[in-house]
Design an enzyme around this catalytic site. Structure first.
Site, PDB file in Angstrom:
ATOM      1  N   HIS A 121       0.816  -1.222   0.000  1.00  0.00           N
ATOM      2  CA  HIS A 121       0.000   0.000   0.000  1.00  0.00           C
ATOM      3  C   HIS A 121       0.845   1.264   0.000  1.00  0.00           C
ATOM      4  O   HIS A 121       0.328   2.355   0.195  1.00  0.00           O
ATOM      5  CB  HIS A 121      -0.980  -0.007   1.178  1.00  0.00           C
ATOM      6  CG  HIS A 121      -2.029  -1.078   1.067  1.00  0.00           C
ATOM      7  ND1 HIS A 121      -2.687  -1.609   2.152  1.00  0.00           N
ATOM      8  CD2 HIS A 121      -2.512  -1.728  -0.018  1.00  0.00           C
ATOM      9  CE1 HIS A 121      -3.543  -2.538   1.734  1.00  0.00           C
ATOM     10  NE2 HIS A 121      -3.449  -2.627   0.427  1.00  0.00           N
ATOM     11  N   CYS A 129       6.591  12.769  -7.445  1.00  0.00           N
ATOM     12  CA  CYS A 129       6.086  13.595  -8.527  1.00  0.00           C
ATOM     13  C   CYS A 129       5.522  12.652  -9.586  1.00  0.00           C
ATOM     14  O   CYS A 129       6.248  11.815 -10.115  1.00  0.00           O
ATOM     15  CB  CYS A 129       7.218  14.431  -9.115  1.00  0.00           C
ATOM     16  SG  CYS A 129       6.682  15.325 -10.591  1.00  0.00           S
TER      17      CYS A 129
HETATM   18 ZN   LIG Z   1       8.469  16.763 -10.970  1.00  0.00          ZN
END
Ligand SMILES: [Zn+2]
Length: 247
Positions: A121, A129
């Site tokens: 999980h 990002c």
């Molecule tokens: Zn980035």
């Protein structure tokens, strides 16, 4: 109980590959609340609401609302691994266990020193990002100190995503987790009632091929009937310590 402790030690000694599967129960001993437990946020806020907000679609559509909620309820206090985490890391180091598959996102197995951990999980102490060309990783401190509610990547300005599996997303390492469990000769389940799929399904699948399933959990689980040994206890750390001394 003591008889079962030596029996478990015997199973571990005779097993060429032992895999440990852990759930929230192992981390409550470290002071992390069980989301699904009596005082967990699922009960407090309503499971529907949590599932609606901690959701990949909601994250994409309303990142500000998502982060307000996430920061308030999914922010872990700094805790140290429990005795159980530490003993498991020691067992791995000494070759008694092969690896750990965990449902927990608290990073405590890794902190305790376990090397082969599959956190299906994700890891709540990390942010990523999601921009395909970037995928930079950040620690919690970056997000904590970010001047706005919604944290952005310092390199490409994309909104960061917690490195955890949100509702509506696939678990991480599905194939690796299944393979690790099915390749084991002995599986020890700790602190999970085995209600959450697909992990519960992997353990069920494992137990149809071999008998060596051991469960350590406070309260009943869905696989008790298939376990060679079942320990009903809150004191996993003490129990594992006793087992470890016999190895
Ligand atoms: Zn980035």
């Amino acid at each position: 109980m003591d008889q079962n402790i030596s029996k478990l030690a015997g199973l571990i000694k005779n097993s060429p590959r032992t895999v440990v599967v852990t759930g929230a129960g192992i981390s409550t001993e470290a002071g992390i609340p069980d989301f699904r437990g009596q005082n967990g946020i699922y009960r407090k806020l309503g499971e529907d609401r949590v599932m609606r907000i901690i959701n990949i679609d909601f994250f994409r559509r309303q990142p500000e609302e998502f982060y307000k909620f996430y920061r308030q309820y999914f922010h872990f206090p700094p805790v140290e691994p429990s005795k159980a985490h530490v003993v498991l890391a020691d067992m791995e180091k000494n070759g008694h266990i092969y690896g750990v598959v965990t449902q927990n996102i608290d990073n405590l197995h890794q902190k305790a020193g376990s090397k082969k951990v599959i956190p299906i999980h994700g890891n709540a102490e990390r942010y990523v990002c999601p921009a395909r060309h970037c995928q930079a990783e950040y620690e919690t401190s970056y997000v904590d100190n970010y001047p706005e509610v919604v944290p952005r990547c310092s390199q490409c300005n994309t909104i960061l995503k917690p490195d955890v599996v949100l509702f509506g997303e696939q678990i991480y390492s599905y194939i690796d987790a299944r393979e690790m469990i099915l390749s084991a000769r002995l599986v020890i389940v700790i602190g999970s009632s085995l209600t959450v799929y697909p992990l519960a399904g992997f353990v069920r699948e494992f137990s149809t091929f071999t008998q060596d399933l051991v469960i350590i959990n406070k309260g009943p689980t869905y696989m008790d009937h298939a376990a060679q040994i079942k320990f009903d206890t809150n004191h996993t750390g003490d129990l594992l310590e006793k087992v470890n001394r016999l190895l």
